[in-house]
Design a protein around this motif. Structure first.
Motif, PDB file in Angstrom:
ATOM      1  N   UNK A  66      13.812  37.552  47.379  1.00 13.01           N
ATOM      2  CA  UNK A  66      12.982  37.614  48.582  1.00 13.01           C
ATOM      3  C   UNK A  66      13.723  37.286  49.883  1.00 13.01           C
ATOM      4  N   UNK A  67      14.744  36.445  49.822  1.00  8.65           N
ATOM      5  CA  UNK A  67      15.463  36.137  51.065  1.00  8.65           C
ATOM      6  C   UNK A  67      16.258  37.357  51.533  1.00  8.65           C
ATOM      7  N   UNK A  68      16.839  38.118  50.599  1.00  6.69           N
ATOM      8  CA  UNK A  68      17.530  39.352  50.973  1.00  6.69           C
ATOM      9  C   UNK A  68      16.532  40.380  51.495  1.00  6.69           C
ATOM     10  N   UNK A  69      15.335  40.405  50.896  1.00  3.76           N
ATOM     11  CA  UNK A  69      14.288  41.317  51.369  1.00  3.76           C
ATOM     12  C   UNK A  69      13.908  40.982  52.802  1.00  3.76           C
ATOM     13  N   UNK A  70      13.712  39.701  53.077  1.00  3.74           N
ATOM     14  CA  UNK A  70      13.359  39.285  54.429  1.00  3.74           C
ATOM     15  C   UNK A  70      14.443  39.694  55.426  1.00  3.74           C
ATOM     16  N   UNK A  71      15.698  39.540  55.040  1.00  5.23           N
ATOM     17  CA  UNK A  71      16.800  39.933  55.928  1.00  5.23           C
ATOM     18  C   UNK A  71      16.743  41.427  56.235  1.00  5.23           C
TER      19      UNK A  71
END
Length: 106
Positions: A66-71
């Protein structure tokens, strides 16, 4: 003899439904090939500034990273992509891939 049997309307509907399912499966395979394609994959497109690809990649990454998705969403939003803005705001409001920040997510 099986040749003499007339198909019922339920049989015909069932076959039509199966044809639709088969078409959707093929379309899904094509979409997956597009996403992970060798020469011009979604990640390459996103890295080359395609904001639609950034958003699609973010959607794919949501479950596993999810952190890569947010980026990805944040990068698309920074390029003034409307869907990217909405998806980044959703992440901020819900704390998905980043700390929840209702003020920034508005």
């Amino acid at each position: 003899d099986a040749k003499d049997v007339k198909p019922t309307s339920k049989f015909i509907q069932s076959n039509q439904l199966q044809e639709i399912v088969d078409i959707l499966k093929r379309a899904d395979c094509v979409d997956r090939k597009y996403i992970v394609g060798d020469s011009c994959g979604l990640e390459d497109m996103a890295n080359n500034g395609d904001t639609s690809a950034m958003v699609k990649l973010g959607n794919i990454l949501l479950d596993g990273d999810p952190s890569a998705a947010f980026k990805c969403f944040e990068e698309a939003a920074g390029e003034d992509d409307e869907v990217g803005k909405v998806r980044a705001a959703d992440c901020l409001l819900l704390g998905v891939g980043t700390d929840a920040n209702c003020e920034e997510g508005k």
